[in-house]
Structure formats: C-alpha cells, structure tokens
Motif scaffolding. Structure first.
Motif, PDB file in Angstrom:
ATOM      1  N   LEU A  92      17.468  84.057  76.588  1.00  0.00           N
ATOM      2  CA  LEU A  92      16.067  83.984  76.993  1.00  0.00           C
ATOM      3  C   LEU A  92      15.230  84.176  75.742  1.00  0.00           C
ATOM      4  N   SER A  93      14.092  83.503  75.675  1.00  0.00           N
ATOM      5  CA  SER A  93      13.240  83.618  74.508  1.00  0.00           C
ATOM      6  C   SER A  93      11.808  83.223  74.856  1.00  0.00           C
ATOM      7  N   ASN A  94      10.885  83.580  73.978  1.00  0.00           N
ATOM      8  CA  ASN A  94       9.500  83.125  74.086  1.00  0.00           C
ATOM      9  C   ASN A  94       9.136  82.262  72.873  1.00  0.00           C
ATOM     10  N   ASP A  95      10.133  81.823  72.116  1.00  0.00           N
ATOM     11  CA  ASP A  95       9.941  81.010  70.919  1.00  0.00           C
ATOM     12  C   ASP A  95      10.169  79.538  71.278  1.00  0.00           C
ATOM     13  N   GLY A  96       9.079  78.828  71.551  1.00  0.00           N
ATOM     14  CA  GLY A  96       9.160  77.447  72.002  1.00  0.00           C
ATOM     15  C   GLY A  96       9.891  76.521  71.045  1.00  0.00           C
ATOM     16  N   LYS A  97       9.646  76.660  69.731  1.00  0.00           N
ATOM     17  CA  LYS A  97      10.319  75.806  68.749  1.00  0.00           C
ATOM     18  C   LYS A  97      11.828  76.053  68.750  1.00  0.00           C
ATOM     19  N   PHE A  98      12.208  77.311  68.865  1.00  0.00           N
ATOM     20  CA  PHE A  98      13.632  77.675  68.918  1.00  0.00           C
ATOM     21  C   PHE A  98      14.271  77.088  70.181  1.00  0.00           C
ATOM     22  N   ILE A  99      13.601  77.247  71.315  1.00  0.00           N
ATOM     23  CA  ILE A  99      14.138  76.740  72.580  1.00  0.00           C
ATOM     24  C   ILE A  99      14.357  75.228  72.479  1.00  0.00           C
ATOM     25  N   LYS A 100      13.355  74.529  71.945  1.00  0.00           N
ATOM     26  CA  LYS A 100      13.474  73.073  71.808  1.00  0.00           C
ATOM     27  C   LYS A 100      14.654  72.704  70.912  1.00  0.00           C
ATOM     28  N   ARG A 101      14.802  73.409  69.798  1.00  0.00           N
ATOM     29  CA  ARG A 101      15.901  73.104  68.874  1.00  0.00           C
ATOM     30  C   ARG A 101      17.263  73.372  69.519  1.00  0.00           C
ATOM     31  N   LEU A 102      17.367  74.473  70.245  1.00  0.00           N
ATOM     32  CA  LEU A 102      18.650  74.823  70.857  1.00  0.00           C
ATOM     33  C   LEU A 102      19.024  73.834  71.959  1.00  0.00           C
ATOM     34  N   LEU A 103      18.042  73.314  72.673  1.00  0.00           N
ATOM     35  CA  LEU A 103      18.328  72.412  73.787  1.00  0.00           C
ATOM     36  C   LEU A 103      18.425  70.946  73.375  1.00  0.00           C
ATOM     37  N   ASP A 104      17.948  70.592  72.207  1.00  0.00           N
ATOM     38  CA  ASP A 104      17.958  69.197  71.766  1.00  0.00           C
ATOM     39  C   ASP A 104      19.392  68.745  71.489  1.00  0.00           C
ATOM     40  N   PRO A 105      19.882  67.724  72.210  1.00  0.00           N
ATOM     41  CA  PRO A 105      21.271  67.288  72.044  1.00  0.00           C
ATOM     42  C   PRO A 105      21.614  66.813  70.634  1.00  0.00           C
ATOM     43  N   LYS A 106      20.628  66.393  69.856  1.00  0.00           N
ATOM     44  CA  LYS A 106      20.949  65.869  68.520  1.00  0.00           C
ATOM     45  C   LYS A 106      21.498  66.955  67.587  1.00  0.00           C
ATOM     46  N   PHE A 107      21.219  68.236  67.900  1.00  0.00           N
ATOM     47  CA  PHE A 107      21.718  69.318  67.043  1.00  0.00           C
ATOM     48  C   PHE A 107      23.141  69.748  67.396  1.00  0.00           C
ATOM     49  N   ARG A 108      23.611  69.378  68.583  1.00  0.00           N
ATOM     50  CA  ARG A 108      25.005  69.605  68.996  1.00  0.00           C
ATOM     51  C   ARG A 108      25.476  71.048  68.775  1.00  0.00           C
ATOM     52  N   HIS A 109      24.693  72.018  69.234  1.00  0.00           N
ATOM     53  CA  HIS A 109      25.086  73.419  69.089  1.00  0.00           C
ATOM     54  C   HIS A 109      26.251  73.728  70.020  1.00  0.00           C
ATOM     55  N   PRO A 110      27.283  74.392  69.509  1.00  0.00           N
ATOM     56  CA  PRO A 110      28.453  74.675  70.349  1.00  0.00           C
ATOM     57  C   PRO A 110      28.163  75.736  71.415  1.00  0.00           C
ATOM     58  N   ARG A 111      28.806  75.536  72.570  1.00  0.00           N
ATOM     59  CA  ARG A 111      28.779  76.490  73.672  1.00  0.00           C
ATOM     60  C   ARG A 111      30.224  76.656  74.117  1.00  0.00           C
ATOM     61  N   THR A 112      30.692  77.896  74.134  1.00  0.00           N
ATOM     62  CA  THR A 112      32.097  78.166  74.451  1.00  0.00           C
ATOM     63  C   THR A 112      32.212  78.825  75.816  1.00  0.00           C
TER      64      THR A 112
ATOM     65  N   LEU B 110      37.968  77.419  88.961  1.00  0.00           N
ATOM     66  CA  LEU B 110      37.840  78.504  89.927  1.00  0.00           C
ATOM     67  C   LEU B 110      36.780  79.510  89.472  1.00  0.00           C
ATOM     68  N   ARG B 111      36.701  79.709  88.172  1.00  0.00           N
ATOM     69  CA  ARG B 111      35.752  80.676  87.613  1.00  0.00           C
ATOM     70  C   ARG B 111      35.334  80.182  86.235  1.00  0.00           C
ATOM     71  N   LEU B 112      34.052  80.373  85.908  1.00  0.00           N
ATOM     72  CA  LEU B 112      33.503  79.865  84.652  1.00  0.00           C
ATOM     73  C   LEU B 112      32.624  80.936  84.019  1.00  0.00           C
ATOM     74  N   ILE B 113      32.967  81.313  82.783  1.00  0.00           N
ATOM     75  CA  ILE B 113      32.219  82.341  82.050  1.00  0.00           C
ATOM     76  C   ILE B 113      31.813  81.771  80.697  1.00  0.00           C
ATOM     77  N   ARG B 114      30.502  81.701  80.439  1.00  0.00           N
ATOM     78  CA  ARG B 114      30.066  81.269  79.104  1.00  0.00           C
ATOM     79  C   ARG B 114      30.200  82.463  78.175  1.00  0.00           C
ATOM     80  N   LYS B 115      30.979  82.288  77.107  1.00  0.00           N
ATOM     81  CA  LYS B 115      31.285  83.373  76.175  1.00  0.00           C
ATOM     82  C   LYS B 115      30.465  83.324  74.895  1.00  0.00           C
ATOM     83  N   LYS B 116      29.979  82.123  74.533  1.00  0.00           N
ATOM     84  CA  LYS B 116      29.338  82.011  73.219  1.00  0.00           C
ATOM     85  C   LYS B 116      28.351  80.850  73.212  1.00  0.00           C
ATOM     86  N   ILE B 117      27.206  81.054  72.546  1.00  0.00           N
ATOM     87  CA  ILE B 117      26.237  79.987  72.277  1.00  0.00           C
ATOM     88  C   ILE B 117      25.958  80.038  70.787  1.00  0.00           C
ATOM     89  N   GLY B 118      26.212  78.929  70.094  1.00  0.00           N
ATOM     90  CA  GLY B 118      26.042  78.941  68.641  1.00  0.00           C
ATOM     91  C   GLY B 118      26.938  80.010  68.044  1.00  0.00           C
TER      92      GLY B 118
END
Length: 188
Positions: A53-73, A157-165
C-alpha cells in the motif's frame, strides 16, 4: 511536500484488497492501516500474503506498469506432484483465456515449507497428494497463477504472495503491516 509511505501488509485469506467490505467479505478497513494509503495492485480474496500500500502515485504507476516487468513471487500449493516437464511448460508460457503467459521461474520448493494452517483449511483428500511450488512472474493478469496451474493439470489449492520486487514477506504476521522504504521494494 507530502510524506510518501510504503506499507507491506500480510493480507489474510478472505480479505478484499480494498478498504470497503463487499458481498459479506471484509476489506482492509479493520486492520488499522495508516490513512491515505492505497493498495498497489490486487491480491484476490482467496489469496494470501504480501500486499503493498502506498500514497506515492508515481511509485504505484511504475510498479504496476507492465513494461517494467517487476518480479512477483508466489508459493502455490497445488494438487498432485508436478513433473519437471510440467514445470518447464509453466516456465515457457501457458495459454490461458486466449493469452500466452510470458516466461516465468517455476520450481518445486525443496524442502516443502511448513506453512501455518489457513482458516478455513484447504480441503484434504487422502488419495491426492499436494505439492508446494514457487512461481516468479513478471506480469500480473487476473487470477493468472490459478489459471496457469489449472492449465497444466495441477489446480491451485492455496496461494501466498511471498515477494514483490526486492521486498519479502518474511515473518510478518497475518493481518500485520510494516512501514518500509521505497528502496526495499525496487532498486533505484
């Protein structure tokens, strides 16, 4: 100037990735999160783990933009025991809903992790073993992990996100949050 906040939250199963409750399902409002932060992306109601969660709009846009391909584990408990060939299919891309997923990392977690029981528990069947696998995606289509594992014959059966970037869930308790730095999530 506005103080930017970056919050790592361990979202419990059954909680929506929004502040308002909907359809009898609780939202984030009951977790005493800091005011004026918003979820960065989504984590389905029936998924658990790291939600930013964040209040930094530029950061949110960068993290969600598919062109940056940030890993999610993700740690994914699947039905059955995927073979190396099945993992290779996941790695190279799977056709789901008219879309071919991009390449990803896929492996069986060895040793299998000890994960606290979920409430409600995952259904148990004596005749069907389960396996925990790790998937690292660099894209984020709706319910993608679940659709990918189903497409190769091993439903999730179960899904846990362990890592973002760079940021790992680590030992953050379910329903707890921690303020982190932007540099903890993405390299400069």
């Amino acid at each position: 100037m506005k103080h930017h906040q970056y919050i790592a939250f361990n979202k419990p199963y059954g909680v929506l990735s929004q502040f308002t409750s909907e359809g009898g399902h609780p939202g984030l409002k009951g977790f005493n999160l800091p005011p004026e932060v918003y979820p960065v992306g989504r984590l389905d109601r029936d998924s658990e783990g790291l939600l930013l969660l964040s209040n930094d709009g530029k950061f949110i846009k960068r993290l969600l933009d598919p062109k940056f391909r940030h890993p999610r584990t993700y740690w994914v408990q699947v039905e059955g025991e995927p073979s190396e060939g099945t993992l290779q299919i996941l790695r190279s891309g799977v056709d789901i809903k008219g879309y071919r997923t991009k390449s990803c990392d896929a492996s069986i977690l060895d040793p299998q992790p000890e994960v606290p029981e979920r409430d409600p528990p995952v259904r148990f069947r004596k005749t069907v073993p389960t396996t925990w696998i790790e998937l690292t995606l660099r894209e984020g289509k709706n319910r993608q992990v679940r659709r990918m594992t189903a497409a190769v014959g091993h439903p999730t059966l179960r899904l846990i996100r362990k890592k973002i970037g760079l940021l790992e869930l680590s030992n953050l308790a379910e329903g707890a949050y921690l303020e982190v730095r932007k540099e903890d999530i993405l390299p400069r």
